[in-house]
Scaffold this motif. Sequence first.
Motif, PDB file in Angstrom:
ATOM      1  N   ILE A  33      28.797 -26.256  60.946  1.00  8.13           N
ATOM      2  CA  ILE A  33      28.980 -27.518  61.234  1.00  8.13           C
ATOM      3  C   ILE A  33      28.678 -28.479  62.581  1.00  8.13           C
ATOM      4  CG2 ILE A  33      30.830 -29.475  60.922  1.00  8.13           C
ATOM      5  CD1 ILE A  33      32.619 -27.156  59.014  1.00  8.13           C
ATOM      6  N   GLY A  34      28.974 -27.578  63.941  1.00  3.74           N
ATOM      7  CA  GLY A  34      29.014 -28.111  65.312  1.00  3.74           C
ATOM      8  C   GLY A  34      27.218 -28.799  65.465  1.00  3.74           C
ATOM      9  N   LYS A  35      26.276 -27.423  64.058  1.00  2.00           N
ATOM     10  CA  LYS A  35      24.915 -27.614  64.655  1.00  2.00           C
ATOM     11  C   LYS A  35      24.742 -28.947  63.745  1.00  2.00           C
ATOM     12  CE  LYS A  35      21.251 -24.238  64.095  1.00  2.00           C
ATOM     13  NZ  LYS A  35      20.704 -23.417  63.183  1.00  2.00           N
ATOM     14  N   LEU A  36      25.565 -28.705  62.458  1.00  2.00           N
ATOM     15  CA  LEU A  36      24.563 -29.803  61.504  1.00  2.00           C
ATOM     16  C   LEU A  36      25.029 -31.224  61.794  1.00  2.00           C
ATOM     17  CD1 LEU A  36      23.082 -30.531  58.442  1.00  2.00           C
ATOM     18  CD2 LEU A  36      25.922 -30.565  58.255  1.00  2.00           C
ATOM     19  N   LEU A  37      26.080 -31.198  63.116  1.00  2.00           N
ATOM     20  CA  LEU A  37      25.871 -32.169  63.892  1.00  2.00           C
ATOM     21  C   LEU A  37      25.481 -32.911  64.490  1.00  2.00           C
ATOM     22  CD1 LEU A  37      30.172 -32.650  63.559  1.00  2.00           C
ATOM     23  CD2 LEU A  37      28.594 -33.863  62.522  1.00  2.00           C
ATOM     24  N   ARG A  38      24.709 -32.103  65.653  1.00  2.00           N
ATOM     25  CA  ARG A  38      24.351 -32.034  66.980  1.00  2.00           C
ATOM     26  C   ARG A  38      22.595 -32.163  66.175  1.00  2.00           C
ATOM     27  NH1 ARG A  38      26.471 -27.964  68.517  1.00  2.00           N
ATOM     28  NH2 ARG A  38      24.787 -26.645  68.408  1.00  2.00           N
ATOM     29  N   GLU A  39      22.414 -32.207  65.199  1.00  2.00           N
ATOM     30  CA  GLU A  39      21.348 -32.103  63.962  1.00  2.00           C
ATOM     31  C   GLU A  39      20.657 -33.624  63.222  1.00  2.00           C
ATOM     32  OE1 GLU A  39      20.131 -29.650  61.085  1.00  2.00           O
ATOM     33  OE2 GLU A  39      19.647 -28.051  62.630  1.00  2.00           O
ATOM     34  N   LYS A  40      21.957 -34.066  62.522  1.00  2.00           N
ATOM     35  CA  LYS A  40      22.274 -35.399  62.223  1.00  2.00           C
ATOM     36  C   LYS A  40      22.259 -36.813  63.232  1.00  2.00           C
ATOM     37  CE  LYS A  40      21.508 -33.744  58.252  1.00  2.00           C
ATOM     38  NZ  LYS A  40      20.998 -34.785  57.340  1.00  2.00           N
ATOM     39  N   LEU A  41      23.124 -36.193  64.595  1.00  2.00           N
ATOM     40  CA  LEU A  41      23.990 -37.105  65.008  1.00  2.00           C
ATOM     41  C   LEU A  41      23.281 -37.303  66.722  1.00  2.00           C
ATOM     42  CD1 LEU A  41      27.684 -36.594  65.260  1.00  2.00           C
ATOM     43  CD2 LEU A  41      26.319 -38.742  64.030  1.00  2.00           C
ATOM     44  N   GLY A  42      21.710 -36.509  66.353  1.00  2.00           N
ATOM     45  CA  GLY A  42      20.486 -35.998  68.005  1.00  2.00           C
ATOM     46  C   GLY A  42      20.385 -37.842  67.829  1.00  2.00           C
ATOM     47  N   ASP A  43      19.785 -37.908  66.813  1.00  2.00           N
ATOM     48  CA  ASP A  43      18.825 -38.864  66.806  1.00  2.00           C
ATOM     49  C   ASP A  43      19.466 -40.691  67.937  1.00  2.00           C
ATOM     50  OD1 ASP A  43      16.652 -37.702  66.073  1.00  2.00           O
ATOM     51  OD2 ASP A  43      16.583 -37.803  64.097  1.00  2.00           O
ATOM     52  N   TYR A  44      21.019 -40.426  66.735  1.00  2.00           N
ATOM     53  CA  TYR A  44      21.524 -41.573  67.175  1.00  2.00           C
ATOM     54  C   TYR A  44      21.661 -41.253  68.887  1.00  2.00           C
ATOM     55  CZ  TYR A  44      25.606 -43.927  67.851  1.00  2.00           C
ATOM     56  OH  TYR A  44      26.282 -45.057  68.379  1.00  2.00           O
ATOM     57  N   PHE A  45      22.479 -40.289  69.362  1.00  2.00           N
ATOM     58  CA  PHE A  45      22.755 -40.157  70.500  1.00  2.00           C
ATOM     59  C   PHE A  45      21.455 -40.829  72.035  1.00  2.00           C
ATOM     60  CE2 PHE A  45      26.810 -38.330  69.258  1.00  2.00           C
ATOM     61  CZ  PHE A  45      27.310 -38.819  69.659  1.00  2.00           C
ATOM     62  N   ASP A  46      20.814 -40.265  70.915  1.00  3.07           N
ATOM     63  CA  ASP A  46      18.899 -40.595  71.986  1.00  3.07           C
ATOM     64  C   ASP A  46      18.807 -41.938  72.425  1.00  3.07           C
ATOM     65  OD1 ASP A  46      18.883 -37.875  72.292  1.00  3.07           O
ATOM     66  OD2 ASP A  46      16.915 -37.418  70.767  1.00  3.07           O
ATOM     67  N   GLU A  47      19.257 -42.882  70.652  1.00  3.41           N
ATOM     68  CA  GLU A  47      19.076 -43.870  70.305  1.00  3.41           C
ATOM     69  C   GLU A  47      19.687 -44.732  72.179  1.00  3.41           C
ATOM     70  OE1 GLU A  47      19.434 -45.541  66.243  1.00  3.41           O
ATOM     71  OE2 GLU A  47      17.381 -44.010  66.240  1.00  3.41           O
ATOM     72  N   LEU A  48      20.737 -44.233  71.563  1.00  4.88           N
ATOM     73  CA  LEU A  48      22.632 -45.114  72.126  1.00  4.88           C
ATOM     74  C   LEU A  48      21.633 -44.560  73.953  1.00  4.88           C
ATOM     75  CD1 LEU A  48      25.484 -46.456  72.260  1.00  4.88           C
ATOM     76  CD2 LEU A  48      26.004 -43.731  72.301  1.00  4.88           C
ATOM     77  N   ARG A  49      21.471 -43.379  74.966  1.00  4.14           N
ATOM     78  CA  ARG A  49      20.875 -43.189  75.624  1.00  4.14           C
ATOM     79  C   ARG A  49      20.158 -44.090  76.376  1.00  4.14           C
ATOM     80  NH1 ARG A  49      16.789 -40.592  77.408  1.00  4.14           N
ATOM     81  NH2 ARG A  49      16.343 -39.098  75.580  1.00  4.14           N
ATOM     82  N   LEU A  50      19.058 -44.332  75.195  1.00 11.43           N
ATOM     83  CA  LEU A  50      17.982 -45.388  75.885  1.00 11.43           C
ATOM     84  C   LEU A  50      18.039 -46.897  75.752  1.00 11.43           C
ATOM     85  CD1 LEU A  50      14.691 -44.198  73.740  1.00 11.43           C
ATOM     86  CD2 LEU A  50      15.144 -43.336  75.665  1.00 11.43           C
ATOM     87  N   SER A  51      19.640 -46.962  75.033  1.00 11.35           N
ATOM     88  CA  SER A  51      19.789 -48.060  74.879  1.00 11.35           C
ATOM     89  C   SER A  51      20.866 -48.359  76.660  1.00 11.35           C
ATOM     90  CB  SER A  51      20.400 -48.733  73.703  1.00 11.35           C
ATOM     91  OG  SER A  51      21.612 -48.393  73.820  1.00 11.35           O
ATOM     92  N   LYS A  52      21.065 -47.695  76.808  1.00 13.67           N
ATOM     93  CA  LYS A  52      22.332 -47.709  77.950  1.00 13.67           C
ATOM     94  C   LYS A  52      21.223 -47.742  79.225  1.00 13.67           C
ATOM     95  CE  LYS A  52      26.466 -45.544  77.460  1.00 13.67           C
ATOM     96  NZ  LYS A  52      26.946 -44.166  76.841  1.00 13.67           N
ATOM     97  N   GLU A  53      19.908 -47.143  79.034  1.00 12.49           N
ATOM     98  CA  GLU A  53      19.349 -47.206  80.005  1.00 12.49           C
ATOM     99  C   GLU A  53      18.024 -48.774  79.710  1.00 12.49           C
ATOM    100  OE1 GLU A  53      15.894 -43.972  79.412  1.00 12.49           O
ATOM    101  OE2 GLU A  53      17.955 -42.163  80.024  1.00 12.49           O
ATOM    102  N   TRP A  54      18.000 -48.871  79.176  1.00 12.33           N
ATOM    103  CA  TRP A  54      17.281 -50.220  79.232  1.00 12.33           C
ATOM    104  C   TRP A  54      18.188 -51.401  79.259  1.00 12.33           C
ATOM    105  CZ3 TRP A  54      18.291 -54.786  76.991  1.00 12.33           C
ATOM    106  CH2 TRP A  54      17.832 -55.723  76.571  1.00 12.33           C
ATOM    107  N   ALA A  55      19.598 -51.026  79.867  1.00 13.02           N
ATOM    108  CA  ALA A  55      20.095 -51.855  79.389  1.00 13.02           C
ATOM    109  C   ALA A  55      20.469 -52.114  80.936  1.00 13.02           C
ATOM    110  CB  ALA A  55      21.821 -52.141  78.776  1.00 13.02           C
ATOM    111  N   GLY A  56      20.237 -51.157  81.986  1.00 17.16           N
ATOM    112  CA  GLY A  56      20.496 -50.596  83.110  1.00 17.16           C
ATOM    113  C   GLY A  56      19.470 -50.856  83.389  1.00 17.16           C
ATOM    114  N   GLU A  57      18.667 -51.162  83.603  1.00 19.42           N
ATOM    115  CA  GLU A  57      17.078 -51.465  83.954  1.00 19.42           C
ATOM    116  C   GLU A  57      17.107 -53.570  83.693  1.00 19.42           C
ATOM    117  OE1 GLU A  57      13.594 -49.485  81.944  1.00 19.42           O
ATOM    118  OE2 GLU A  57      14.182 -47.722  82.552  1.00 19.42           O
ATOM    119  N   ALA A  58      16.938 -53.538  82.093  1.00 13.14           N
ATOM    120  CA  ALA A  58      17.735 -55.196  82.756  1.00 13.14           C
ATOM    121  C   ALA A  58      18.625 -56.222  83.700  1.00 13.14           C
ATOM    122  CB  ALA A  58      17.505 -55.596  81.138  1.00 13.14           C
ATOM    123  N   TYR A  59      19.729 -55.427  83.719  1.00 16.04           N
ATOM    124  CA  TYR A  59      20.732 -55.155  84.513  1.00 16.04           C
ATOM    125  C   TYR A  59      20.008 -55.299  86.125  1.00 16.04           C
ATOM    126  CZ  TYR A  59      24.657 -55.776  87.537  1.00 16.04           C
ATOM    127  OH  TYR A  59      26.237 -56.292  88.690  1.00 16.04           O
TER     128      TYR A  59
END
Length: 77
Positions: A33-59
């Motif tokens: 279950i943990g492996k499946l969650l990492r696979e399924k939610l990995g893209d979401y957390f990558d997008e979230l990380r990228l949006s945080k980086e973008w927000a930091g750069e914009a600030y």
Amino acid sequence: MSDKTIEKIAAFAVTISKLSVIIYLGFVELFKIGKLLREKLGDYFDELRLSKEWAGEAYAVLKKRLAEQKVAGGIEN
């Protein structure tokens, strides 16, 4: 030892064995279950990380522009 005692010990050993197998299979399923969650939610957390980086750069850019305006005399405190 009597037959009843041997039967009780054998029944206890079988029960412990069953319990051990159930616990082992439970852990295996948790890891699946943990492996499946990492696979399924990995893209979401990558997008979230990228949006945080973008927000930091914009600030940082905004902060730099405000500092430049303050030095130029455009904004007074």
